[in-house]
Design a protein around this motif. Structure first.
Motif, PDB file in Angstrom:
ATOM      1  N   PRO A 351     151.609  15.518  61.006  1.00  0.00           N
ATOM      2  CA  PRO A 351     150.401  16.275  60.625  1.00  0.00           C
ATOM      3  C   PRO A 351     150.676  17.731  60.245  1.00  0.00           C
ATOM      4  CG  PRO A 351     150.577  16.218  63.002  1.00  0.00           C
ATOM      5  CD  PRO A 351     151.745  15.422  62.478  1.00  0.00           C
ATOM      6  N   TYR A 352     151.946  18.141  60.201  1.00  0.00           N
ATOM      7  CA  TYR A 352     152.267  19.539  59.889  1.00  0.00           C
ATOM      8  C   TYR A 352     152.964  19.654  58.533  1.00  0.00           C
ATOM      9  CZ  TYR A 352     151.533  19.638  64.935  1.00  0.00           C
ATOM     10  OH  TYR A 352     151.018  19.473  66.188  1.00  0.00           O
ATOM     11  N   PHE A 353     152.745  18.665  57.674  1.00  0.00           N
ATOM     12  CA  PHE A 353     153.451  18.606  56.400  1.00  0.00           C
ATOM     13  C   PHE A 353     153.352  19.921  55.624  1.00  0.00           C
ATOM     14  CE2 PHE A 353     153.330  17.870  51.791  1.00  0.00           C
ATOM     15  CZ  PHE A 353     154.602  17.346  51.605  1.00  0.00           C
ATOM     16  N   GLY A 354     154.532  20.395  55.150  1.00  0.00           N
ATOM     17  CA  GLY A 354     154.583  21.579  54.299  1.00  0.00           C
ATOM     18  C   GLY A 354     154.667  22.892  55.032  1.00  0.00           C
ATOM     19  N   ALA A 378     162.639  18.712  68.000  1.00  0.00           N
ATOM     20  CA  ALA A 378     162.843  20.160  67.960  1.00  0.00           C
ATOM     21  C   ALA A 378     161.508  20.830  68.239  1.00  0.00           C
ATOM     22  CB  ALA A 378     163.382  20.590  66.605  1.00  0.00           C
ATOM     23  N   GLU A 379     161.551  21.985  68.903  1.00  0.00           N
ATOM     24  CA  GLU A 379     160.350  22.795  69.076  1.00  0.00           C
ATOM     25  C   GLU A 379     160.383  23.876  68.008  1.00  0.00           C
ATOM     26  OE1 GLU A 379     157.803  25.309  72.430  1.00  0.00           O
ATOM     27  OE2 GLU A 379     159.793  24.497  72.912  1.00  0.00           O
ATOM     28  N   VAL A 380     159.313  23.930  67.212  1.00  0.00           N
ATOM     29  CA  VAL A 380     159.257  24.832  66.068  1.00  0.00           C
ATOM     30  C   VAL A 380     158.083  25.790  66.224  1.00  0.00           C
ATOM     31  CG1 VAL A 380     159.005  24.982  63.558  1.00  0.00           C
ATOM     32  CG2 VAL A 380     160.270  23.068  64.575  1.00  0.00           C
ATOM     33  N   GLN A 381     158.337  27.075  66.021  1.00  0.00           N
ATOM     34  CA  GLN A 381     157.276  28.070  66.008  1.00  0.00           C
ATOM     35  C   GLN A 381     156.848  28.279  64.565  1.00  0.00           C
ATOM     36  OE1 GLN A 381     158.217  31.887  67.731  1.00  0.00           O
ATOM     37  NE2 GLN A 381     156.059  32.401  67.991  1.00  0.00           N
ATOM     38  N   ILE A 389     155.989  20.330  68.607  1.00  0.00           N
ATOM     39  CA  ILE A 389     157.143  19.458  68.826  1.00  0.00           C
ATOM     40  C   ILE A 389     157.218  18.494  67.646  1.00  0.00           C
ATOM     41  CG2 ILE A 389     158.206  17.727  70.312  1.00  0.00           C
ATOM     42  CD1 ILE A 389     158.156  20.500  71.529  1.00  0.00           C
ATOM     43  N   VAL A 390     158.374  18.455  66.999  1.00  0.00           N
ATOM     44  CA  VAL A 390     158.528  17.675  65.770  1.00  0.00           C
ATOM     45  C   VAL A 390     159.819  16.869  65.848  1.00  0.00           C
ATOM     46  CG1 VAL A 390     158.661  17.792  63.254  1.00  0.00           C
ATOM     47  CG2 VAL A 390     157.392  19.539  64.501  1.00  0.00           C
TER      48      VAL A 390
END
Length: 401
Positions: A351-354, A378-381, A389-390
């Motif tokens: 759901p975080y595409f782009g 991976a945890e992404v800011q 979390i992705v």
């Protein structure tokens, strides 16, 4: 520190770039080592054999195949012009002869008394190889091509269509998320590489082609708009050979998606500079990325260490293969770029595409996601400060330079 391989895009304000321009068949190299070349300068030339035309002379003249050699008015190896007499029947008492005229200009390649057929080969077609990269020739491959090097600003995209194109960078949008519509384009952009922002519409692409714009570089496109522009569903795994009159490069993907801020700033900072672009994309094994290459002016090969020479027969990855517009990896391991804490990444799945962010943690053990899948994550800011979390497989590494 935990590391993992992930596919990546280059987005560099300054990088040493090297391309190999190679003829499809042996020919003549027109430049020398140390020579400065422009992007659209012809660096090598060859001649492709003309198309073959097969004539069933026996059938056309109504004779036996064995009679054909004796009826020919030309010989093997002879040049003929369209409309020239090729063969003629003997007729009755020298009268009522049936002629056969050459349908094309070319060379008589074969006359067969077994099949009664004659092969005509059309005139050879010249192939001129452009430098593509404005820079200095650092190596000449006799009869084959050249290596060219330069310092460039480089942007690799997600997807593209159309081949190589050239022109000055021109901005059509005022911010990276602004949609690229027909009203953003005008006649002054003819021959330019136009930088948009957000989604480009099919109407804008048609308008760009009518205006004679060389290329469009923007964030995204709707798949229906792409289908309308192409006139068909794109069902191949490699692009770049389309005859569209316009090259299109997407930096982010499909849908309502704007160009990432850093990419847009990089391209806009070079407005007015000449650029070379290539929309060729391969999405299966052996990935090829579309790219925008903006040569900088201060490259001097005499003061630069040489790239290691790579034999194309031994090259194993696209980045090593000496094809036009492909950068050799600088400082990357043989396995490719590594994902680590601090890496700049783009998320390539919902759901975080782009969205773009930085890796802040790489848990060493696989985790169970809400979907029930157990995988390494991976945890992404993200740019808005939120943390997500992705799955690592859903990340694309962005090289910073």
């Amino acid at each position: 520190m935990t590391q993992a391989y992930t596919p990546g895009l280059k987005l560099a304000g300054r990088i040493r770039h090297r391309v190999c321009r190679r003829l499809p068949i042996p020919g003549e190299v027109l430049v020398q080592v140390g020579q400065q070349v422009s992007a659209q300068q012809v660096v090598a030339r060859t001649w492709m054999p003309g198309e073959v035309t097969l004539l069933n002379v026996a059938h056309r003249l109504g004779v036996a195949p064995a009679e054909v050699p004796g009826l020919m008015q030309v010989q093997v190896g002879q040049q003929v012009q369209a409309g020239q007499l090729l063969a003629q029947t003997k007729g009755l008492f020298g009268l009522f002869r049936s002629p056969l005229l050459a349908p094309i200009s070319g060379t008589v390649e074969n006359i067969s008394g077994v099949t009664g057929q004659v092969i005509l080969r059309g005139p050879p077609q010249p192939i001129e190889l452009l430098a593509y990269l404005a820079g200095r020739v650092t190596e000449v491959l006799p009869g084959e091509g050249v290596w060219i090097e330069a310092h460039v600003a480089l942007v690799q995209g997600i997807f593209g269509v159309g081949g190589e194109a050239y022109g000055p960078i021109r901005l059509a949008c005022q911010k990276p998320d602004q949609p690229l519509e027909p009203e953003c384009l005008d006649q002054s952009m003819r021959g330019a590489v136009v930088v948009g922002g957000g989604r480009v519409s099919a109407k804008a692409l048609h308008q760009a082609r009518q205006l004679g714009i060389s290329a469009i570089v923007t964030g995204g496109i709707d798949d229906q708009d792409l289908r309308e522009f192409l006139g068909y569903d794109l069902g191949v795994a490699i692009t770049g050979s389309e005859s569209l009159g316009l090259t299109l490069i997407l930096t982010e993907g499909f849908g309502e998606i704007g160009m990432q801020e850093r990419c847009w700033r990089l391209l806009s900072s070079h407005e007015g500079r000449l650029a070379a672009v290539n929309g060729a994309t391969q999405i299966r094994a052996g990935v090829i990325r579309p790219e925008v290459v903006i040569p900088l002016d201060d490259f001097d090969p005499k003061t630069q260490p040489s790239f290691p020479k790579i034999d194309p027969a031994e090259a194993s990855t696209p980045s090593e293969w000496p094809s036009g517009g492909t950068a050799l990896p600088v400082g990357a391991g043989a396995s490719g770029p590594t994902l680590q804490v601090g890496s700049l990444v783009r998320i390539i799945r919902a759901p975080y595409f782009g969205q773009v962010g930085r890796v802040i943690d790489l848990p060493p053990m696989p985790q169970v996601l809400p979907s029930g899948v157990k995988t390494r994550v991976a945890e992404v800011q993200l740019s808005d400060g939120s943390r997500v979390i992705v799955p690592r497989a859903n990340l694309e590494w962005i090289e910073e330079n």
